[in-house]
Design a protein around this motif. Structure first.
Motif, PDB file in Angstrom:
ATOM      1  N   ASP A 107       0.539  -1.247  -0.324  1.00 31.07           N
ATOM      2  CA  ASP A 107       0.113   0.482  -0.053  1.00 31.07           C
ATOM      3  C   ASP A 107       0.669   1.545   0.126  1.00 31.07           C
ATOM      4  OD1 ASP A 107      -2.621   1.640   0.074  1.00 31.07           O
ATOM      5  OD2 ASP A 107      -2.366   1.386   2.172  1.00 31.07           O
ATOM      6  N   CYS A 108       0.900   2.045  -1.211  1.00 33.39           N
ATOM      7  CA  CYS A 108       1.208   3.110  -1.034  1.00 33.39           C
ATOM      8  C   CYS A 108       0.987   4.902  -1.971  1.00 33.39           C
ATOM      9  CB  CYS A 108       2.861   3.382  -1.489  1.00 33.39           C
ATOM     10  SG  CYS A 108       3.348   2.039  -3.678  1.00 33.39           S
ATOM     11  N   PRO A 109       1.433   5.271  -1.929  1.00 36.05           N
ATOM     12  CA  PRO A 109       0.132   6.695  -2.828  1.00 36.05           C
ATOM     13  C   PRO A 109       1.182   6.302  -4.665  1.00 36.05           C
ATOM     14  CG  PRO A 109       1.770   7.463  -0.476  1.00 36.05           C
ATOM     15  CD  PRO A 109       1.975   5.965  -0.983  1.00 36.05           C
ATOM     16  N   LEU A 110       0.200   6.156  -5.435  1.00 34.49           N
ATOM     17  CA  LEU A 110       0.738   6.771  -6.898  1.00 34.49           C
ATOM     18  C   LEU A 110       1.474   7.555  -6.749  1.00 34.49           C
ATOM     19  CD1 LEU A 110      -0.687   4.944  -9.158  1.00 34.49           C
ATOM     20  CD2 LEU A 110      -1.677   7.419  -9.508  1.00 34.49           C
ATOM     21  N   GLY A 111       2.573   7.192  -8.031  1.00 33.05           N
ATOM     22  CA  GLY A 111       3.161   8.358  -8.549  1.00 33.05           C
ATOM     23  C   GLY A 111       4.391   8.953  -7.015  1.00 33.05           C
ATOM     24  N   ASN A 112       5.094   8.100  -6.410  1.00 32.98           N
ATOM     25  CA  ASN A 112       5.807   8.410  -4.945  1.00 32.98           C
ATOM     26  C   ASN A 112       6.311   7.470  -4.579  1.00 32.98           C
ATOM     27  OD1 ASN A 112       7.034   8.707  -2.534  1.00 32.98           O
ATOM     28  ND2 ASN A 112       4.864   9.796  -1.897  1.00 32.98           N
ATOM     29  N   PRO A 113       7.933   8.005  -5.513  1.00 34.30           N
ATOM     30  CA  PRO A 113       9.088   6.356  -5.504  1.00 34.30           C
ATOM     31  C   PRO A 113       9.920   6.459  -4.056  1.00 34.30           C
ATOM     32  CG  PRO A 113       9.386   8.249  -6.939  1.00 34.30           C
ATOM     33  CD  PRO A 113       8.045   8.846  -6.717  1.00 34.30           C
ATOM     34  N   ALA A 114       9.900   7.096  -3.339  1.00 34.28           N
ATOM     35  CA  ALA A 114      10.240   6.910  -1.764  1.00 34.28           C
ATOM     36  C   ALA A 114       9.112   5.351  -1.280  1.00 34.28           C
ATOM     37  CB  ALA A 114      10.248   8.148  -1.220  1.00 34.28           C
ATOM     38  N   ALA A 115       8.294   6.526  -1.210  1.00 37.45           N
ATOM     39  CA  ALA A 115       7.034   5.333  -0.700  1.00 37.45           C
ATOM     40  C   ALA A 115       6.617   3.806  -1.179  1.00 37.45           C
ATOM     41  CB  ALA A 115       5.766   6.139  -0.811  1.00 37.45           C
ATOM     42  N   ALA A 174       9.783  -0.105  -8.371  1.00 37.27           N
ATOM     43  CA  ALA A 174      10.315  -1.172  -7.251  1.00 37.27           C
ATOM     44  C   ALA A 174      10.540  -2.397  -7.056  1.00 37.27           C
ATOM     45  CB  ALA A 174       9.929  -0.229  -5.808  1.00 37.27           C
ATOM     46  N   CYS A 175      10.064  -3.100  -7.159  1.00 34.12           N
ATOM     47  CA  CYS A 175      10.142  -4.284  -7.443  1.00 34.12           C
ATOM     48  C   CYS A 175      11.438  -5.258  -8.332  1.00 34.12           C
ATOM     49  CB  CYS A 175       8.738  -4.705  -8.180  1.00 34.12           C
ATOM     50  SG  CYS A 175       6.992  -4.741  -6.577  1.00 34.12           S
ATOM     51  N   CYS A 176      11.340  -4.582  -9.320  1.00 32.25           N
ATOM     52  CA  CYS A 176      11.595  -5.357 -10.541  1.00 32.25           C
ATOM     53  C   CYS A 176      13.391  -5.736  -9.645  1.00 32.25           C
ATOM     54  CB  CYS A 176      11.946  -4.681 -11.633  1.00 32.25           C
ATOM     55  SG  CYS A 176      10.386  -5.205 -12.770  1.00 32.25           S
ATOM     56  N   VAL A 177      14.065  -4.056  -9.419  1.00 33.30           N
ATOM     57  CA  VAL A 177      15.231  -3.699  -8.749  1.00 33.30           C
ATOM     58  C   VAL A 177      15.486  -4.714  -6.990  1.00 33.30           C
ATOM     59  CG1 VAL A 177      15.400  -1.236  -9.619  1.00 33.30           C
ATOM     60  CG2 VAL A 177      14.349  -1.157  -7.582  1.00 33.30           C
ATOM     61  N   ARG A 178      14.802  -4.748  -6.671  1.00 34.34           N
ATOM     62  CA  ARG A 178      14.817  -5.911  -5.696  1.00 34.34           C
ATOM     63  C   ARG A 178      14.446  -7.215  -6.466  1.00 34.34           C
ATOM     64  NH1 ARG A 178      13.311  -0.875  -4.292  1.00 34.34           N
ATOM     65  NH2 ARG A 178      14.629  -0.281  -2.532  1.00 34.34           N
TER      66      ARG A 178
END
Length: 370
Positions: free
Chosen positions: A63-71, A103-107
């Motif tokens: 669960d994270c806000p749309l368009g927020n890389p850090a979140a 964020a998923c792919c790089v991890r």
């Protein structure tokens, strides 16, 4: 309850991302037990039982806000922290967000989508809803590209085929959906892939294509058909095969062999095949557990991400030409080859001398077996 946002704010969100979120979803009931971010983007309430359905199966919500890389990074880190000690593989999110996918792919987490099964007891039909479903495999098939060797049969079949990379993403996605349906490569996820592919400077992962073409008709430029193709993801020096298709017998083996050669020539060190299958084992893939995979990602997946490209940055290249360049790069330098031959000759000479000495020591009889 998820609140509504103004039309102006929704428009600015989508304009900033330069992509649309065409995820169909049932509307009419508010979200009460779980805040679903899609409501904030679409401005429509989402039924609570969508989140309840996936959570009832033990899936973790990202669960994270749309368009927020850090979140997005924080959400995936939390997902990984929990999944390291569980045997589950999937998480879920109602949002198809490029930053969350990145964020998923790089991890080392595989980006997929999932639809609820129809008529599950206790849950009414959820319609044509799809959620983002990142997958962290319990085990996967991995090839160390230092060990890659193209199959001889594929090299022989490569004549007459042309190879392109980083082109025709829409054509490849259409071919994949035509052959496999949109079982996980749904329209919202296609939109995310297209967005990341078009804006490589804004993301750490790169979505790429490799296409195998066959001439048709007179064989004039432009007269060709797509006979095999693949979509993959590059992170650091790791390449992950995501999905592909083959339109002609034998073209699929050529495509895989060409891809391995191109990856090795480009400097990649690790080829992730995803879930284990027999043909991946035949290509040299070895089974790796979840922790081994995450260690590989930490070692080989760090930025900068290598570009997938043909030798010399060529726009396209014949299949046999790719293998010729691969063979030339794999061959040792002439002076090294000569030194190796000389060393081998001296070794054989010494072995012959020792064998003769052993025979003489035993009066011409064979020496006893050791």
């Amino acid at each position: 309850m998820a609140g509504r946002t103004s039309k102006r704010k929704r428009a600015s969100q989508q304009e900033a991302l330069n992509f649309t979120v065409p995820a169909p979803c049932p509307a009419g009931l508010p979200s009460t037990r779980i805040q679903l971010n899609l409501a904030q983007v679409r401005g429509c309430p989402i039924r609570a039982d969508i989140g309840e359905y996936f959570m009832s199966d033990g899936m973790r919500c990202l669960d994270c806000p749309l368009g927020n890389p850090a979140a997005a990074d924080r959400a995936v880190e939390e997902f990984l922290r929990r999944m390291k000690h569980e045997d589950k593989e999937f998480g879920f999110s109602p949002v198809f967000d490029p930053y969350l996918v990145d964020a998923c792919c790089v991890r080392g987490v595989f980006p997929m989508s999932m639809a609820p099964l129809p008529d599950v007891e206790g849950f009414p039909s959820l319609g044509d809803f799809r959620c983002f479903a990142p997958k962290l495999h319990v085990s996967r098939s991995i090839l160390d590209l230092a060990e890659f060797k193209p199959q001889k049969s594929a090299v022989k079949k490569a004549s007459g085929y042309t190879v392109t990379v980083q082109t025709h993403l829409d054509d490849v996605m259409k071919a994949v959906v035509r052959h496999h349906s949109d079982n996980w490569l749904c329209k919202p996820l296609q939109a995310v892939f297209r967005h990341i592919h078009a804006h490589p400077d804004h993301f750490r992962a790169r979505f790429v294509t490799l296409c195998i073409w066959k001439p048709v008709g007179s064989g004039a430029p432009g007269e060709r058909e797509l006979v095999a193709s693949e979509i993959g993801c590059c992170t650091g020096r790791i390449y992950t095969s995501m999905t592909g298709t083959c339109e002609e017998s034998g073209a699929g083996s050529v495509q895989l062999a060409v891809l391995g050669a191109v990856l090795k020539l480009a400097g990649f060190t690790c080829w992730d095949f995803g879930m284990p299958m027999r043909y991946k084992q035949d290509l040299g893939g070895k089974l790796r557990g979840r922790r081994e995979w995450l260690d590989l990602v930490a070692e080989h997946g760090a930025p900068p991400t290598l570009p997938l490209r043909l030798p010399d940055g060529a726009a396209e290249m014949g299949g046999r030409d790719v293998f010729a360049r691969f063979s030339a790069a794999a061959a040792p330098p002439a002076d090294v080859d000569a030194a190796a031959r000389k060393a081998l000759k001296l070794k054989k000479k010494e072995e012959k001398r020792q064998k003769g000495a052993a025979w003489r020591e035993h009066g011409g009889d064979p020496p006893p077996a050791s």
